[in-house]
Design a protein around this motif. Structure first.
Motif, PDB file in Angstrom:
ATOM      1  N   UNK A 210      38.954  48.591  41.803  1.00  0.00           N
ATOM      2  CA  UNK A 210      38.867  50.033  41.545  1.00  0.00           C
ATOM      3  C   UNK A 210      37.833  50.623  42.493  1.00  0.00           C
ATOM      4  N   UNK A 211      38.173  51.745  43.114  1.00  0.00           N
ATOM      5  CA  UNK A 211      37.219  52.408  43.997  1.00  0.00           C
ATOM      6  C   UNK A 211      37.473  53.909  44.037  1.00  0.00           C
ATOM      7  N   UNK A 212      36.675  54.594  44.822  1.00  0.00           N
ATOM      8  CA  UNK A 212      36.764  56.049  44.984  1.00  0.00           C
ATOM      9  C   UNK A 212      36.726  56.771  43.639  1.00  0.00           C
ATOM     10  N   UNK A 213      35.633  56.557  42.914  1.00  0.00           N
ATOM     11  CA  UNK A 213      35.370  57.280  41.659  1.00  0.00           C
ATOM     12  C   UNK A 213      36.429  57.016  40.600  1.00  0.00           C
ATOM     13  N   UNK A 214      36.838  55.792  40.498  1.00  0.00           N
ATOM     14  CA  UNK A 214      37.767  55.403  39.443  1.00  0.00           C
ATOM     15  C   UNK A 214      37.003  54.968  38.193  1.00  0.00           C
ATOM     16  N   UNK A 224      42.032  34.759  34.108  1.00  0.00           N
ATOM     17  CA  UNK A 224      42.083  33.322  34.375  1.00  0.00           C
ATOM     18  C   UNK A 224      42.454  33.079  35.838  1.00  0.00           C
ATOM     19  N   UNK A 225      41.797  32.075  36.437  1.00  0.00           N
ATOM     20  CA  UNK A 225      42.138  31.628  37.793  1.00  0.00           C
ATOM     21  C   UNK A 225      42.078  32.754  38.824  1.00  0.00           C
ATOM     22  N   UNK A 226      41.043  33.574  38.723  1.00  0.00           N
ATOM     23  CA  UNK A 226      40.787  34.619  39.712  1.00  0.00           C
ATOM     24  C   UNK A 226      39.322  34.538  40.114  1.00  0.00           C
ATOM     25  N   UNK A 227      39.042  34.387  41.406  1.00  0.00           N
ATOM     26  CA  UNK A 227      37.661  34.217  41.856  1.00  0.00           C
ATOM     27  C   UNK A 227      36.826  35.436  41.504  1.00  0.00           C
ATOM     28  N   UNK A 228      37.325  36.634  41.812  1.00  0.00           N
ATOM     29  CA  UNK A 228      36.631  37.880  41.478  1.00  0.00           C
ATOM     30  C   UNK A 228      37.535  38.680  40.546  1.00  0.00           C
ATOM     31  N   UNK A 229      37.320  38.614  39.226  1.00  0.00           N
ATOM     32  CA  UNK A 229      38.204  39.331  38.307  1.00  0.00           C
ATOM     33  C   UNK A 229      38.234  40.826  38.548  1.00  0.00           C
ATOM     34  N   UNK A 230      37.040  41.428  38.805  1.00  0.00           N
ATOM     35  CA  UNK A 230      36.977  42.870  39.022  1.00  0.00           C
ATOM     36  C   UNK A 230      36.084  43.168  40.224  1.00  0.00           C
ATOM     37  N   UNK A 231      36.597  43.970  41.137  1.00  0.00           N
ATOM     38  CA  UNK A 231      35.835  44.447  42.283  1.00  0.00           C
ATOM     39  C   UNK A 231      35.788  45.969  42.189  1.00  0.00           C
ATOM     40  N   UNK A 232      34.585  46.527  42.061  1.00  0.00           N
ATOM     41  CA  UNK A 232      34.448  47.977  41.900  1.00  0.00           C
ATOM     42  C   UNK A 232      33.518  48.533  42.958  1.00  0.00           C
ATOM     43  N   UNK A 233      33.782  49.772  43.385  1.00  0.00           N
ATOM     44  CA  UNK A 233      32.960  50.385  44.421  1.00  0.00           C
ATOM     45  C   UNK A 233      33.101  51.895  44.391  1.00  0.00           C
ATOM     46  N   UNK A 234      32.324  52.556  45.232  1.00  0.00           N
ATOM     47  CA  UNK A 234      32.451  53.991  45.501  1.00  0.00           C
ATOM     48  C   UNK A 234      32.375  54.825  44.227  1.00  0.00           C
ATOM     49  N   UNK A 235      31.232  54.719  43.513  1.00  0.00           N
ATOM     50  CA  UNK A 235      30.976  55.543  42.332  1.00  0.00           C
ATOM     51  C   UNK A 235      31.989  55.339  41.218  1.00  0.00           C
ATOM     52  N   UNK A 236      32.509  54.147  41.100  1.00  0.00           N
ATOM     53  CA  UNK A 236      33.418  53.838  39.995  1.00  0.00           C
ATOM     54  C   UNK A 236      32.617  53.392  38.777  1.00  0.00           C
TER      55      UNK A 236
END
Length: 272
Positions: A210-214, A224-236
């Motif tokens: 999620x990014x750009x103010x989400x 399960x079986x995900x290295x980075x479950x959540x990647x967030x950026x840009x005022x999210x």
């Protein structure tokens, strides 16, 4: 791509000009041209209908849409030559509904071109329930732009690209499984996303981005079986409640919620 009007599709569709309705007949049909259903007509399809999108075949619906199969006989969409453009529901005031729809086997073409999303919805109120997307070799399986949507009891499995792509949309995903996509399970920009009582498995490196103010709310979800479950950026903003992360498939050092700590996001946790 050839373009056809309503007068050229009687074989596979029933057209009721008084009721302003276009409805697919039961059977298997090839869509190998561009077909536009105008805003003044509703599009319907039921159990026992199968559409094979070939050679750039595109179905554009500008009016109300209701595709409703059954558990025993879903409404099916596929692309056996890998060149189908799929279903495009354009901006409009009428609601769109997909229930017991199966989108499957959107294979790569012979020259390795990757097709567009099999299902794209723009500027609508949308309901998707008990639908299945599987073996979709495209940039994304489901693309929503400017949509307010509820996705319930659906499964999206085994594809290239991203399972769900959102832009300027407000989406609830409940009782839904996203599994085994090469580039991630969900990608959202300028959107509000709620995951509830869902299963997210095997998004390769990234699960949900999620990014750009989400805004992202995750509740009663298993990763399960995900290295980075959540990647967030840009005022999210990310809220995580009662969520399980199974890292058994990875070394502890390989696991992190946020891959790049220099990105700006607000996190609130209540993990289980």
């Amino acid at each position: 791509v050839r373009s056809r009007g309503l007068g050229d599709v009687y074989k596979r569709q029933v057209i009721d000009r008084e009721e302003k309705l276009v409805e697919f007949r039961v059977g298997s049909w090839i869509i190998d041209s561009s077909i536009l259903i105008p805003k003044s007509y509703a599009l319907r399809g039921g159990a026992g209908v199968s559409l094979d999108f070939r050679a750039g075949g595109l179905l554009v619906a500008a009016g109300a849409v209701s595709l409703q199969g059954s558990g025993e006989q879903p409404f099916v969409m596929t692309s056996t030559d890998g060149l189908g453009a799929g279903l495009y529901i354009s901006r409009g005031d009428e609601a769109a509904s997909l229930e017991h729809v199966t989108v499957k086997d959107w294979v790569k073409s012979a020259d390795d071109d990757i097709p567009l999303a099999p299902v794209t919805v723009v500027g609508r109120s949308l309901s998707i329930s008990n639908c299945e997307f599987r073996n979709i070799n495209s940039d994304m399986s489901l693309r929503l732009v400017g949509v307010r949507a509820s996705i319930f009891g659906c499964e999206l499995r085994d594809g290239l690209g991203v399972a769900v792509s959102l832009y300027e949309s407000d989406v609830l995903l409940e009782g839904t499984t996203l599994e085994n996509y090469s580039e991630g399970l969900l990608f959202a920009e300028l959107s509000s996303v709620t995951f509830r009582s869902s299963w997210l498995n095997g998004g390769q490196e990234y699960g949900v981005t999620v990014n750009k103010r989400s805004n992202l709310l995750v509740q009663f979800v298993t990763f399960k079986d995900t290295v980075v479950p959540i990647l967030a950026s840009d005022d999210s903003l990310v809220d995580i409640f009662e969520t399980v992360v199974d890292t058994s498939g990875f070394a502890e050092a390989d696991f992190n919620w946020l891959a790049d700590n220099n990105r700006i996001a607000t996190w609130r946790f209540q993990e289980r």
